[in-house]
Design a protein around this motif. Sequence first.
Motif, mmCIF file in Angstrom:
data_model
loop_
_atom_site.group_PDB
_atom_site.id
_atom_site.type_symbol
_atom_site.label_atom_id
_atom_site.label_comp_id
_atom_site.label_asym_id
_atom_site.label_seq_id
_atom_site.Cartn_x
_atom_site.Cartn_y
_atom_site.Cartn_z
ATOM 1 N N GLU A 58 0.822 -1.214 0.000
ATOM 2 C CA GLU A 58 0.000 0.000 0.000
ATOM 3 C C GLU A 58 0.850 1.254 0.000
ATOM 4 O O GLU A 58 0.569 2.214 -0.732
ATOM 5 N N ALA A 59 1.903 1.265 0.824
ATOM 6 C CA ALA A 59 2.748 2.452 0.933
ATOM 7 C C ALA A 59 3.511 2.706 -0.365
ATOM 8 O O ALA A 59 3.610 3.850 -0.822
ATOM 9 N N LEU A 60 4.047 1.644 -0.990
ATOM 10 C CA LEU A 60 4.786 1.816 -2.246
ATOM 11 C C LEU A 60 3.871 2.320 -3.360
ATOM 12 O O LEU A 60 4.223 3.249 -4.103
ATOM 13 N N GLU A 61 2.697 1.701 -3.495
ATOM 14 C CA GLU A 61 1.774 2.134 -4.544
ATOM 15 C C GLU A 61 1.262 3.551 -4.277
ATOM 16 O O GLU A 61 1.150 4.370 -5.188
ATOM 17 N N GLY A 62 0.960 3.848 -3.002
ATOM 18 C CA GLY A 62 0.495 5.188 -2.652
ATOM 19 C C GLY A 62 1.545 6.249 -2.939
ATOM 20 O O GLY A 62 1.235 7.334 -3.441
ATOM 21 N N LEU A 63 2.823 5.936 -2.634
ATOM 22 C CA LEU A 63 3.903 6.878 -2.918
ATOM 23 C C LEU A 63 4.049 7.085 -4.425
ATOM 24 O O LEU A 63 4.255 8.217 -4.894
ATOM 25 N N GLY A 64 3.914 6.022 -5.191
ATOM 26 C CA GLY A 64 3.958 6.150 -6.652
ATOM 27 C C GLY A 64 2.835 7.026 -7.181
ATOM 28 O O GLY A 64 3.040 7.871 -8.061
ATOM 29 N N ASP A 65 1.627 6.849 -6.626
ATOM 30 C CA ASP A 65 0.490 7.685 -7.038
ATOM 31 C C ASP A 65 0.759 9.159 -6.743
ATOM 32 O O ASP A 65 0.461 10.040 -7.563
ATOM 33 N N ALA A 66 1.314 9.444 -5.563
ATOM 34 C CA ALA A 66 1.576 10.832 -5.177
ATOM 35 C C ALA A 66 2.636 11.460 -6.084
ATOM 36 O O ALA A 66 2.504 12.612 -6.505
ATOM 37 N N TYR A 67 3.713 10.700 -6.393
ATOM 38 C CA TYR A 67 4.731 11.223 -7.307
ATOM 39 C C TYR A 67 4.131 11.492 -8.690
ATOM 40 O O TYR A 67 4.477 12.491 -9.345
ATOM 41 N N LYS A 68 3.245 10.607 -9.132
ATOM 42 C CA LYS A 68 2.640 10.804 -10.462
ATOM 43 C C LYS A 68 1.816 12.085 -10.509
ATOM 44 O O LYS A 68 1.829 12.812 -11.502
ATOM 45 N N MET A 69 1.098 12.389 -9.416
ATOM 46 C CA MET A 69 0.279 13.598 -9.389
ATOM 47 C C MET A 69 1.134 14.856 -9.366
ATOM 48 O O MET A 69 0.682 15.924 -9.780
ATOM 49 N N THR A 70 2.378 14.748 -8.875
ATOM 50 C CA THR A 70 3.286 15.899 -8.899
ATOM 51 C C THR A 70 4.129 15.905 -10.180
ATOM 52 O O THR A 70 5.074 16.703 -10.288
ATOM 53 N N LYS A 71 3.805 14.997 -11.135
ATOM 54 C CA LYS A 71 4.471 14.896 -12.441
ATOM 55 C C LYS A 71 5.934 14.463 -12.328
ATOM 56 O O LYS A 71 6.733 14.717 -13.227
ATOM 57 N N ASP A 72 6.280 13.835 -11.218
ATOM 58 C CA ASP A 72 7.616 13.253 -11.059
ATOM 59 C C ASP A 72 7.511 11.785 -11.464
ATOM 60 O O ASP A 72 7.523 10.870 -10.627
ATOM 61 N N PHE A 73 7.424 11.551 -12.790
ATOM 62 C CA PHE A 73 7.067 10.227 -13.290
ATOM 63 C C PHE A 73 8.182 9.205 -13.100
ATOM 64 O O PHE A 73 7.907 8.012 -12.914
ATOM 65 N N GLU A 74 9.432 9.644 -13.149
ATOM 66 C CA GLU A 74 10.534 8.699 -12.961
ATOM 67 C C GLU A 74 10.472 8.071 -11.567
ATOM 68 O O GLU A 74 10.620 6.857 -11.409
ATOM 69 N N LYS A 75 10.228 8.908 -10.550
ATOM 70 C CA LYS A 75 10.128 8.380 -9.187
ATOM 71 C C LYS A 75 8.882 7.515 -9.023
ATOM 72 O O LYS A 75 8.900 6.524 -8.279
ATOM 73 N N SER A 76 7.800 7.895 -9.695
ATOM 74 C CA SER A 76 6.577 7.085 -9.584
ATOM 75 C C SER A 76 6.809 5.699 -10.183
ATOM 76 O O SER A 76 6.369 4.690 -9.622
#
Length: 736
Positions: free
Chosen positions: A241-259
Amino acid sequence: MKKIFKIYSTLVMLMTLLTCVHSFSQNSKSFSNDKGPEVTVRGSVIDMETSKPIPRVNIEITGGDYTTTAVDGEFRIRARIGDELVIRSTDFETQYLIIKDNQRIRVEVQPLPTDDDEVLLESEAVEDLQQNFTEYVQEAKTIYKEDFSKGVGYIASALEIKTISEFERALAYDVLADINTHWKQHDLAIANYKSSLKSKYSIDVDIKLAKAYFNNKNYQESIGLYQELLQKSLSFDQNLEALEGLGDAYKMTKDFEKSITQYQKAERIATDASIVSIATRLNTKIAESYDRVGNSQEAVNSYNKALDLSNQESSESAARSKVNVADYYNRTQQFDEEIKLRKEAIKELDNVMADSITNDDVLTSQKQNYKIANAYANQRKFEEAIPFFEKSINEAVVKNDLVVEKDAARRLSELYRDKEDFDKAAESYERYISLVEEDYQKKEQEVYKATRLAKEIAEKQARIRSLEKDRELNEGRYNLAFKEQELRDANNRTQQLIIGSLIVVAISLLITAFAMYRSSKKQKYANNLLALKGLRSQMNPHFIFNALNSVNSFIAINDERTANKYLSDFSILMRSVLENSEEDFIPLSREIELIKKYTMLEHFRFKDKFDYTLTVDENLIIDEFQIPPMLLQPYVENAVWHGMRYKEEKGLLHINFSQKDKDTAVITVTDDGVGRERSKAMKTDNQRKQKSKGMGNIKKRIAILNEMYSDRVDVVITDVFDNGEGTKVTLTLKKD
């Protein structure tokens, strides 16, 4: 014939533009101020508990008739289709209904509590419920998805118990935050999850808080909390949950590499554990992120991997993955592959019977059939597209999905138009227009429900905050008494400290009161802005439709040049109106230009009815004055339509702009028509109501603007001649 069809197409496009403006305006009324036909509404108001009729209930049509229920609870009132029916009494909550036809209405209401049972209602409990913490929380969990008010009421009752432990208090706030999350009150969810963590820390609650931050668009807070969580010892599910949630948050900030990095970590864990549904979802998200950074090859690879996984099982997750890949094929114009995947997704949904999928979800079969039809249409395969549009419409009707039904009807009309099947195009377009109106009425009812729900949420949350403050205050009193017992002989310094603490508390209360006062003023200002936006959107559309009828008449007599000129001038006017529609005030110079265009078009249509003059005093500095947009148009329209149009001889309209003093401008609209009284006598009941609504709109706008901007506009209407003929509108405009 081709030229006539070209003009027809232009008219259809213009009507579509106007209808879209109507559809997307949050607070506009209908495309026309006219309601449906007048009907007599009959109904009754019944006590839900006793099944007995309730007499002397207030029955009102908003802006219209009023009556009360008789001894037998029956009422009868005149209304129009689309009107709002308000049923109001001090004995129950106010009910709001939209009149759809003249069928009989039966309104069952739940009485409000008496003084004897008020305490029981405050606890939202039932008589046979034992007052212990566990039962209250369990009842809240059982009912909150159906009834927000009762769910929060049970939690409030649980928190009222003075003997609960810190663990129980944490649980109560956790459930309360879950209720807030379900009802999309994410800011309240954040506050209540924090309260839960304050009483007792839990990693599961901390993960919920990170999700609440994400849902409330506090992405940086969400990222920070997920990063902290990943440094702790997490269970298998918590780590995913934490890994997927962190990926979702990075995607919303347009930091796609980290997501992508976070999604890949979670995907490897899910794949190693053979959790196909989660691995499928994560591969889809990885593909979406690659697509956003322009890495098409990796995006395709991940989408293909998601498709391979989705074929291993029939599930909602598999269907959702295929829809996401289909969306990618749509963006890359691979329409055949898109159609194939959407059809497979529909079969997946049929297999898993996904009853939990609501109309808001992109996964519904009606949306997928609509997108299949669009894919065919994009390839100009009209014969293949039409059945899927019709299937989408039929499914939308069954599932009460007005948005898809409306959009599909519009696209179907466009397809028939492109096929030059104008009869079916017109039939579908008429259905689209009626659906736009029905969709608006539905959203209007949802606004009413949302407003009442927001009020309930505020009241319930205030009650819970009050309970928490009382608890803290009681604990403070206990600690103070204990310290006083211990420090009975304390020196004056301790007394000064206590006095200082009380002063701080008093100042805090004053600050809180001031903040509440400012919040109230801000809310009032926001409400005024919302009301102004709704009123501005209610421009009288008679001129629009009459103008289009004029174009039709020019076409009918083969006067193509005149029709094109009129349509061109009319389009310029409408563009100016739409550009000004979001402003409270515009420069007077822009309003003068707008009223010039409007008066010119009216004179173009009624040359034999009136002449006009428009003068601007050379001493008037028009750029120094501001005026509400389209404020003068209804008065000019009244002068033409309700004054001079009824004269046997030709009338005269004069519009004058002058400066009274350095801070005041005066605008007059004068006509020598038949006068207000005679015009009123010559009109039908329907025409009188239309005028009343138009003038009422202006009065409301002026009242709100004067309240917000300190009495800047004043309007006086008088007769020109002693015999009641002629009308003069004097508008006084002040500077900021």
